[in-house]
Design a protein around this motif. Structure first.
Motif, PDB file in Angstrom:
ATOM      1  N   LEU A  14       0.446  -0.760   0.075  1.00 36.95           N
ATOM      2  CA  LEU A  14       0.012   0.014   0.387  1.00 36.95           C
ATOM      3  C   LEU A  14       0.861   1.254   0.141  1.00 36.95           C
ATOM      4  O   LEU A  14       0.029   2.643  -0.291  1.00 36.95           O
ATOM      5  CB  LEU A  14      -1.162   0.374   0.323  1.00 36.95           C
ATOM      6  CG  LEU A  14      -2.351  -0.942   0.836  1.00 36.95           C
ATOM      7  CD1 LEU A  14      -2.986  -1.143   2.190  1.00 36.95           C
ATOM      8  CD2 LEU A  14      -2.924  -0.701   0.093  1.00 36.95           C
ATOM      9  N   GLN A  42      -1.073   2.452  -5.234  1.00 40.29           N
ATOM     10  CA  GLN A  42      -1.421   2.197  -4.569  1.00 40.29           C
ATOM     11  C   GLN A  42      -1.816   3.241  -3.468  1.00 40.29           C
ATOM     12  O   GLN A  42      -3.479   3.181  -3.184  1.00 40.29           O
ATOM     13  CB  GLN A  42      -1.255   1.310  -3.997  1.00 40.29           C
ATOM     14  CG  GLN A  42      -0.927  -0.667  -4.280  1.00 40.29           C
ATOM     15  CD  GLN A  42      -0.158  -0.262  -5.543  1.00 40.29           C
ATOM     16  OE1 GLN A  42       1.432   0.474  -5.641  1.00 40.29           O
ATOM     17  NE2 GLN A  42      -0.078  -1.732  -6.152  1.00 40.29           N
ATOM     18  N   TYR A  65      -5.836   2.822  -3.078  1.00 42.20           N
ATOM     19  CA  TYR A  65      -6.495   3.154  -2.240  1.00 42.20           C
ATOM     20  C   TYR A  65      -6.702   3.825  -1.363  1.00 42.20           C
ATOM     21  O   TYR A  65      -6.390   3.744   0.489  1.00 42.20           O
ATOM     22  CB  TYR A  65      -5.857   1.234  -1.338  1.00 42.20           C
ATOM     23  CG  TYR A  65      -5.466   0.109  -2.313  1.00 42.20           C
ATOM     24  CD1 TYR A  65      -7.173  -0.939  -2.615  1.00 42.20           C
ATOM     25  CD2 TYR A  65      -4.662  -0.343  -4.174  1.00 42.20           C
ATOM     26  CE1 TYR A  65      -6.829  -2.365  -2.557  1.00 42.20           C
ATOM     27  CE2 TYR A  65      -4.535  -1.774  -3.922  1.00 42.20           C
ATOM     28  CZ  TYR A  65      -5.390  -2.228  -4.034  1.00 42.20           C
ATOM     29  OH  TYR A  65      -5.905  -3.629  -4.690  1.00 42.20           O
ATOM     30  N   GLN A  66      -7.933   4.462  -1.684  1.00 45.97           N
ATOM     31  CA  GLN A  66      -8.692   5.302  -0.715  1.00 45.97           C
ATOM     32  C   GLN A  66     -10.222   4.948  -0.511  1.00 45.97           C
ATOM     33  O   GLN A  66     -10.576   4.988  -1.248  1.00 45.97           O
ATOM     34  CB  GLN A  66      -8.354   7.254  -1.455  1.00 45.97           C
ATOM     35  CG  GLN A  66      -6.811   6.582  -1.297  1.00 45.97           C
ATOM     36  CD  GLN A  66      -6.555   9.100  -1.721  1.00 45.97           C
ATOM     37  OE1 GLN A  66      -6.748   8.941  -1.576  1.00 45.97           O
ATOM     38  NE2 GLN A  66      -4.937   9.336  -1.270  1.00 45.97           N
ATOM     39  N   LEU A  77      -9.007   4.847   3.445  1.00 39.60           N
ATOM     40  CA  LEU A  77      -8.254   3.817   4.397  1.00 39.60           C
ATOM     41  C   LEU A  77      -8.660   3.957   5.462  1.00 39.60           C
ATOM     42  O   LEU A  77      -8.109   5.090   6.436  1.00 39.60           O
ATOM     43  CB  LEU A  77      -6.549   3.247   4.029  1.00 39.60           C
ATOM     44  CG  LEU A  77      -6.405   2.545   3.077  1.00 39.60           C
ATOM     45  CD1 LEU A  77      -4.494   2.952   2.780  1.00 39.60           C
ATOM     46  CD2 LEU A  77      -6.908   1.264   3.087  1.00 39.60           C
ATOM     47  N   SER A  98      -7.863   7.776   9.458  1.00 42.42           N
ATOM     48  CA  SER A  98      -7.940   8.046   7.809  1.00 42.42           C
ATOM     49  C   SER A  98      -7.315   8.401   7.655  1.00 42.42           C
ATOM     50  O   SER A  98      -6.440   9.211   7.547  1.00 42.42           O
ATOM     51  CB  SER A  98     -10.239   8.887   7.980  1.00 42.42           C
ATOM     52  OG  SER A  98      -9.647   8.300   5.931  1.00 42.42           O
ATOM     53  N   GLU A 114      -3.616   7.307   4.651  1.00 39.33           N
ATOM     54  CA  GLU A 114      -2.699   6.282   3.599  1.00 39.33           C
ATOM     55  C   GLU A 114      -1.361   6.076   4.070  1.00 39.33           C
ATOM     56  O   GLU A 114      -0.635   6.558   5.214  1.00 39.33           O
ATOM     57  CB  GLU A 114      -2.813   7.231   1.735  1.00 39.33           C
ATOM     58  CG  GLU A 114      -1.321   8.341   1.961  1.00 39.33           C
ATOM     59  CD  GLU A 114      -1.688   9.229   0.829  1.00 39.33           C
ATOM     60  OE1 GLU A 114      -0.870   9.881   0.781  1.00 39.33           O
ATOM     61  OE2 GLU A 114      -2.500   8.643  -0.610  1.00 39.33           O
ATOM     62  N   TRP A 135     -10.883  -0.836   4.283  1.00 32.57           N
ATOM     63  CA  TRP A 135     -10.437  -0.276   2.950  1.00 32.57           C
ATOM     64  C   TRP A 135     -12.081  -0.277   2.262  1.00 32.57           C
ATOM     65  O   TRP A 135     -12.798  -1.724   1.972  1.00 32.57           O
ATOM     66  CB  TRP A 135     -10.147  -0.692   1.387  1.00 32.57           C
ATOM     67  CG  TRP A 135      -9.845  -0.165   0.426  1.00 32.57           C
ATOM     68  CD1 TRP A 135      -9.701   1.303   0.076  1.00 32.57           C
ATOM     69  CD2 TRP A 135     -10.140  -0.834  -0.444  1.00 32.57           C
ATOM     70  NE1 TRP A 135      -9.509   1.325  -0.780  1.00 32.57           N
ATOM     71  CE2 TRP A 135      -9.824  -0.016  -1.604  1.00 32.57           C
ATOM     72  CE3 TRP A 135     -10.316  -2.413  -0.740  1.00 32.57           C
ATOM     73  CZ2 TRP A 135     -10.347   0.089  -3.129  1.00 32.57           C
ATOM     74  CZ3 TRP A 135     -11.032  -2.674  -1.988  1.00 32.57           C
ATOM     75  CH2 TRP A 135     -10.648  -2.048  -3.598  1.00 32.57           C
ATOM     76  N   ARG A 136     -13.163   0.489   1.610  1.00 30.30           N
ATOM     77  CA  ARG A 136     -14.266   0.756   1.828  1.00 30.30           C
ATOM     78  C   ARG A 136     -15.694  -0.402   2.818  1.00 30.30           C
ATOM     79  O   ARG A 136     -15.800  -1.381   2.163  1.00 30.30           O
ATOM     80  CB  ARG A 136     -14.126  -0.605   0.244  1.00 30.30           C
ATOM     81  CG  ARG A 136     -13.911   0.920  -0.427  1.00 30.30           C
ATOM     82  CD  ARG A 136     -14.653   0.568  -2.176  1.00 30.30           C
ATOM     83  NE  ARG A 136     -13.989   1.208  -3.019  1.00 30.30           N
ATOM     84  CZ  ARG A 136     -14.146   1.008  -4.192  1.00 30.30           C
ATOM     85  NH1 ARG A 136     -14.218   0.177  -4.684  1.00 30.30           N
ATOM     86  NH2 ARG A 136     -13.620   2.185  -5.238  1.00 30.30           N
ATOM     87  N   PHE A 191      -8.586  -4.980   5.061  1.00 30.09           N
ATOM     88  CA  PHE A 191      -7.475  -5.360   4.058  1.00 30.09           C
ATOM     89  C   PHE A 191      -6.840  -6.586   4.647  1.00 30.09           C
ATOM     90  O   PHE A 191      -5.664  -6.796   4.196  1.00 30.09           O
ATOM     91  CB  PHE A 191      -6.706  -4.247   3.573  1.00 30.09           C
ATOM     92  CG  PHE A 191      -6.204  -4.344   2.441  1.00 30.09           C
ATOM     93  CD1 PHE A 191      -6.766  -3.794   1.506  1.00 30.09           C
ATOM     94  CD2 PHE A 191      -4.842  -4.050   3.155  1.00 30.09           C
ATOM     95  CE1 PHE A 191      -6.062  -4.187   0.300  1.00 30.09           C
ATOM     96  CE2 PHE A 191      -3.744  -4.391   1.368  1.00 30.09           C
ATOM     97  CZ  PHE A 191      -4.463  -4.055   0.462  1.00 30.09           C
TER      98      PHE A 191
END
Length: 117
Positions: free
Chosen positions: A52, A57, A61-62, A64, A75, A77, A110-111, A115
């Motif tokens: 990540l 990435q 991948y945001q 996170l 919250s 990265e 993630w979402r 993860f």
């Protein structure tokens, strides 16, 4: 061709010897198993965090959400992973960098999904 073997291998005979294990040594291994599982889990987390930390990435991948052991949620990265100090640098939306020990991260979402699993 019939039922003949297709390949002949000339080799010395193999002998197998039964090994008797000491019960005490088996108990020592079973007691150290949780430590080994923790090491494997920590290594997997480091690998995923290193993944990540790559520039693509970081954008893909945001957002996170890092869940820390004390219940705090951050919250952001993965800015950088320092393998030597076992820390991850988390950069939030307002460019604040938080150094967190990898062992103190309870989960990474993630979402809405973990993860780490």
């Amino acid at each position: 061709m019939g039922n003949r073997p297709l390949l002949f291998v000339k080799s010395p005979p193999a002998y197998f010897k039964e090994i008797e294990e000491d019960i005490e040594s088996l108990e020592d291994v079973s007691e150290s198993k949780p430590v080994l599982e923790e090491d494997v889990e920590l290594r997997k987390r480091k690998e995923k965090l290193l993944f990540l930390s790559n520039p693509f990435q970081q954008k893909a991948y945001q957002p996170l959400v890092f869940v820390i052991n004390d219940g705090q949620e951050i919250s952001g990265e993965v800015y950088k992973v320092n393998v030597e100090t076992q820390e991850v640098m988390i950069r939030t939306a307002n460019n604040v960098v938080h150094p967190i020990a990898i062992a103190k991260i309870k989960d990474l979402l993630w979402r809405g999904r973990s993860f780490f699993k």
